[in-house]
Write a protein that holds these residues in place. Structure first.
Motif, PDB file in Angstrom:
ATOM      1  N   ASP A   1      88.463 -49.280   7.936  1.00 41.94           N
ATOM      2  CA  ASP A   1      87.567 -48.884   6.794  1.00 41.94           C
ATOM      3  C   ASP A   1      86.242 -49.481   6.849  1.00 41.94           C
ATOM      4  O   ASP A   1      85.301 -49.003   6.307  1.00 41.94           O
ATOM      5  CB  ASP A   1      88.467 -49.279   5.678  1.00 41.94           C
ATOM      6  CG  ASP A   1      87.702 -49.385   4.167  1.00 41.94           C
ATOM      7  OD1 ASP A   1      87.983 -48.078   3.784  1.00 41.94           O
ATOM      8  OD2 ASP A   1      87.236 -50.197   3.557  1.00 41.94           O
TER       9      ASP A   1
ATOM     10  N   ALA B   1      87.513 -42.289  10.366  1.00 40.66           N
ATOM     11  CA  ALA B   1      88.618 -42.825   9.617  1.00 40.66           C
ATOM     12  C   ALA B   1      89.710 -41.703   9.577  1.00 40.66           C
ATOM     13  O   ALA B   1      90.753 -42.200   9.221  1.00 40.66           O
ATOM     14  CB  ALA B   1      88.345 -43.154   8.118  1.00 40.66           C
ATOM     15  N   ASP B   2      89.481 -40.302   9.887  1.00 44.80           N
ATOM     16  CA  ASP B   2      90.324 -39.539   9.722  1.00 44.80           C
ATOM     17  C   ASP B   2      91.431 -38.977  10.604  1.00 44.80           C
ATOM     18  O   ASP B   2      91.895 -38.143  10.706  1.00 44.80           O
ATOM     19  CB  ASP B   2      89.951 -38.193   8.957  1.00 44.80           C
ATOM     20  CG  ASP B   2      89.318 -38.402   7.760  1.00 44.80           C
ATOM     21  OD1 ASP B   2      89.558 -39.231   7.187  1.00 44.80           O
ATOM     22  OD2 ASP B   2      89.050 -37.296   7.041  1.00 44.80           O
ATOM     23  N   THR B   3      91.515 -39.954  11.674  1.00 45.18           N
ATOM     24  CA  THR B   3      92.366 -39.764  12.867  1.00 45.18           C
ATOM     25  C   THR B   3      93.232 -41.247  12.752  1.00 45.18           C
ATOM     26  O   THR B   3      92.655 -42.245  12.431  1.00 45.18           O
ATOM     27  CB  THR B   3      91.790 -39.533  14.088  1.00 45.18           C
ATOM     28  OG1 THR B   3      90.556 -40.629  14.276  1.00 45.18           O
ATOM     29  CG2 THR B   3      91.260 -38.121  14.008  1.00 45.18           C
TER      30      THR B   3
ATOM     31  N   LYS C   1      79.315 -38.714   4.622  1.00 44.22           N
ATOM     32  CA  LYS C   1      80.563 -38.638   4.349  1.00 44.22           C
ATOM     33  C   LYS C   1      81.367 -38.089   5.832  1.00 44.22           C
ATOM     34  O   LYS C   1      82.280 -38.038   5.981  1.00 44.22           O
ATOM     35  CB  LYS C   1      80.980 -37.702   3.236  1.00 44.22           C
ATOM     36  CG  LYS C   1      80.668 -38.447   2.010  1.00 44.22           C
ATOM     37  CD  LYS C   1      80.979 -37.768   0.842  1.00 44.22           C
ATOM     38  CE  LYS C   1      80.988 -38.292  -0.577  1.00 44.22           C
ATOM     39  NZ  LYS C   1      80.995 -37.348  -1.750  1.00 44.22           N
ATOM     40  N   THR C   2      80.501 -37.268   6.355  1.00 47.88           N
ATOM     41  CA  THR C   2      80.982 -36.534   7.661  1.00 47.88           C
ATOM     42  C   THR C   2      81.389 -37.399   8.702  1.00 47.88           C
ATOM     43  O   THR C   2      82.257 -37.354   9.459  1.00 47.88           O
ATOM     44  CB  THR C   2      79.969 -35.279   8.105  1.00 47.88           C
ATOM     45  OG1 THR C   2      79.701 -34.373   7.210  1.00 47.88           O
ATOM     46  CG2 THR C   2      80.559 -34.850   9.458  1.00 47.88           C
TER      47      THR C   2
ATOM     48  N   ARG D   1      81.793 -40.715   8.172  1.00 47.80           N
ATOM     49  CA  ARG D   1      82.922 -41.482   7.833  1.00 47.80           C
ATOM     50  C   ARG D   1      84.057 -40.838   8.012  1.00 47.80           C
ATOM     51  O   ARG D   1      85.335 -41.191   8.671  1.00 47.80           O
ATOM     52  CB  ARG D   1      82.865 -41.737   6.311  1.00 47.80           C
ATOM     53  CG  ARG D   1      81.825 -42.716   5.900  1.00 47.80           C
ATOM     54  CD  ARG D   1      81.694 -42.835   4.042  1.00 47.80           C
ATOM     55  NE  ARG D   1      81.033 -43.701   3.768  1.00 47.80           N
ATOM     56  CZ  ARG D   1      80.477 -43.952   2.554  1.00 47.80           C
ATOM     57  NH1 ARG D   1      81.593 -43.675   1.564  1.00 47.80           N
ATOM     58  NH2 ARG D   1      79.711 -44.532   2.160  1.00 47.80           N
ATOM     59  N   HIS D   2      84.298 -39.336   7.900  1.00 53.57           N
ATOM     60  CA  HIS D   2      85.547 -38.661   8.223  1.00 53.57           C
ATOM     61  C   HIS D   2      85.685 -38.863   9.591  1.00 53.57           C
ATOM     62  O   HIS D   2      86.739 -38.590  10.214  1.00 53.57           O
ATOM     63  CB  HIS D   2      85.216 -37.161   7.692  1.00 53.57           C
ATOM     64  CG  HIS D   2      85.995 -36.294   8.261  1.00 53.57           C
ATOM     65  ND1 HIS D   2      87.381 -36.029   7.808  1.00 53.57           N
ATOM     66  CD2 HIS D   2      86.076 -35.552   9.471  1.00 53.57           C
ATOM     67  CE1 HIS D   2      88.125 -35.130   8.579  1.00 53.57           C
ATOM     68  NE2 HIS D   2      87.178 -34.735   9.593  1.00 53.57           N
ATOM     69  N   TYR D   3      84.598 -38.665  10.594  1.00 53.89           N
ATOM     70  CA  TYR D   3      85.021 -38.666  12.116  1.00 53.89           C
ATOM     71  C   TYR D   3      85.694 -40.004  12.348  1.00 53.89           C
ATOM     72  O   TYR D   3      86.430 -40.028  13.256  1.00 53.89           O
ATOM     73  CB  TYR D   3      83.509 -38.687  12.631  1.00 53.89           C
ATOM     74  CG  TYR D   3      82.932 -37.309  12.687  1.00 53.89           C
ATOM     75  CD1 TYR D   3      83.623 -36.169  12.627  1.00 53.89           C
ATOM     76  CD2 TYR D   3      81.275 -37.208  12.733  1.00 53.89           C
ATOM     77  CE1 TYR D   3      83.068 -34.927  12.567  1.00 53.89           C
ATOM     78  CE2 TYR D   3      80.808 -35.968  12.909  1.00 53.89           C
ATOM     79  CZ  TYR D   3      81.431 -34.842  12.813  1.00 53.89           C
ATOM     80  OH  TYR D   3      81.044 -33.580  12.726  1.00 53.89           O
TER      81      TYR D   3
END
Length: 509
Positions: free
Chosen positions: A373, A389-391, A382-383, A385-387
């Motif tokens: 985090d 945190a989203d795995t 946001k893109t 951040r997604h790269y």
């Protein structure tokens, strides 16, 4: 030719290494840290904290420990003195901006969506892209050519258990804090905080152990400290068994060869299969030694999983002066409670699985940190951040590069049995990349490699694979980095030394 401006976020060990190597390669580093001093996790610790691994495995490759530090496991003060001495010796302090919290970093450049090569060209720098680094307290924006994120994963953003509404700390009349807050206290203030209080420590990692020992030393059996934890992990009473140094077992090439590794070829795979019974035998020997020298069975603390899994997960706990801890348990100064969960009530905590409770004045969560985090929220995009945190596990090539985030690397986020050791090799590889000495494969090939490492960590660490620990295969990781940099990965003279002696930081000087 104008020097490239490199922003380094964090002035812990990884940030200092990054600054030192940037200067040695002719770059212009600027370091940001919101703290008033260097040291990262070592700057604010519990009074009794010591290094958990022999100092020969936790030192800068080109700056050994001074002769004045004679203990194999230096104290926190000796550790911070060593770090400051390193920073002074290499003239790093003028490049560090203290009290400078980075609010966010924002990339100004072309989209990465259609890349076949990282950064569009496979090179570290781009004529089109820059990073804007915003410092919160001054609102100053620094425009730089490259960013090194050295923020670590064991600091700043606490990981706290989630409770149902009405069963969390809000109903507790006492105080509930994270170990981070306790460690940040002045040592005298910390003692005053727990003195004469019924303290519950949640968690049995290094911080939990140190806090419980401190509370037991201050309060004794009159006000016992309770340790609440979910499951047992392997504990060792030192770094040798029957006179054999454990570093020669855990950090030797022969041990590494007995493990199936990500990206290994056919011959190494066959060799690992053939040697796996030997590794099993060695691990069993160490487990039996731990059970012989520590009263794990007496206190129902024998783990249900292998030592190898805890090594791979970075969860082996060395207990210096272990007799002192177990004496405190015997005398009632420390009470142990194993439970999968609990909830709060007005006077303490309650365990629904066996309908018992513990009264408390203070509950201290030694439950770790949410490094993912923290890392994700460095980015304004946001893109990006997604790269991050989203795995389940942060997907980094060579534990450093995200294939879709340009002109940026992460240093020191993946851990090992010796974090300084892995951070320095990681840093040297990044510097070779910035110089153009390391040539990256295509984005597709890097993503395949990341997947291989994911599969390895799931296989070796199970539910703990998201910690990205290199435990047990540090040499393999270093071998890959050395080959990328055009260095010989064989660092010792003589076959026996290469196979059976520990590979230490000084071997890579």
């Amino acid at each position: 030719m104008e020097k490239k401006q490199i922003a380094i976020v964090g002035a812990g060990i990884a940030g200092l290494l990054a600054c030192k190597y940037c200067l040695s390669k002719g770059f212009n580093p600027i370091v940001f840290d919101f703290e008033p001093d260097i040291g990262g996790v070592w700057a604010k610790t519990i009074k009794t904290t010591r290094l958990q691994i022999p100092k020969t495995m936790y030192q800068f490759s080109d700056y050994p420990w001074p002769a004045s530090v004679t203990d194999d496991f230096p104290t926190q003060q000796e550790m911070i003195d060593y770090i400051r001495s390193y920073a002074t010796h290499f003239k790093l302090m003028p490049h560090i901006n203290f009290h400078s919290r980075v609010k966010g970093i924002d990339y100004d450049g072309p989209s990465s969506d259609s890349w076949s090569l990282w950064n569009g060209s496979g090179e570290a720098f781009s004529q089109e892209g820059k990073w804007n680094v915003t410092v919160e307290n001054t609102q100053t924006v620094y425009t730089v050519d490259f960013v090194l994120l050295c923020v670590g994963r064991f600091k700043d953003v606490p990981s706290m258990p989630q409770f149902p509404t009405g069963k969390g700390p809000e109903v507790f009349r006492g105080k509930a804090i994270h170990s981070m807050e306790y460690a940040a206290m002045d040592h005298d203030k910390a003692e005053e905080f727990v003195k004469g209080k019924k303290v519950v420590v949640v968690g049995f990692g290094k911080s939990g152990l140190d806090i419980a020992r401190e509370c037991a030393s201050i309060n004794g059996p009159e006000h016992p400290c309770s340790m609440v934890y979910r499951r047992d992990h392997w504990k060792l009473s030192g770094w040798s068994i029957w006179g054999i140094p454990l570093v020669d077992i855990m950090f030797s090439r022969s041990t590494m060869l007995s493990v199936h590794k990500p990206g290994e070829g056919f011959l190494l795979s066959v060799l690992a299969t053939l040697l796996s019974p030997v590794r099993w035998g060695i691990m069993s020997l160490v487990e039996n030694y731990a059970k012989m020298t520590l009263p794990l069975s007496k206190f129902d603390m024998v783990p249900q999983h292998s030592l190898a899994k805890d090594i791979s997960s970075g969860l082996v706990l060395n207990m210096p002066d272990a007799d002192n801890f177990f004496d405190a348990v015997d005398k009632g100064s420390i009470n142990l409670k194993k439970s999968p969960n609990f909830e709060f009530y007005e006077k303490g905590i309650f365990f629904s699985n066996d309908n018992t409770h513990i009264e408390a004045d203070i509950v201290i969560f030694a439950t770790g940190f949410n490094g993912v985090d923290k890392l994700a929220h460095m980015f304004e995009s946001k893109t990006f951040r997604h790269y991050i945190a989203d795995t389940p596990r942060v997907p980094l090539y060579r534990e450093s590069i995200h294939t879709r985030i340009p002109q940026l690397t992460v240093i020191g986020f993946s851990d090992g049995l010796s974090s300084l050791y892995t951070s320095e090799m990681n840093c040297r590889w990044v510097m070779a990349l910035l110089e153009g000495a390391v040539k990256l494969p295509s984005v597709e090939e890097m993503q395949k490699d990341i997947s291989r490492w994911d599969e390895y960590m799931k296989r070796s660490s199970g539910e703990y694979h998201t910690r990205s620990v290199l435990g047990g295969i540090e040499i393999w990781y270093n071998d890959l980095l050395c080959k990328d940099m055009g260095m010989n990965p064989i660092r010792k003279k003589g076959l026996m030394a290469n196979l059976f002696k520990a590979y230490a930081p000084r071997d890579y000087a």
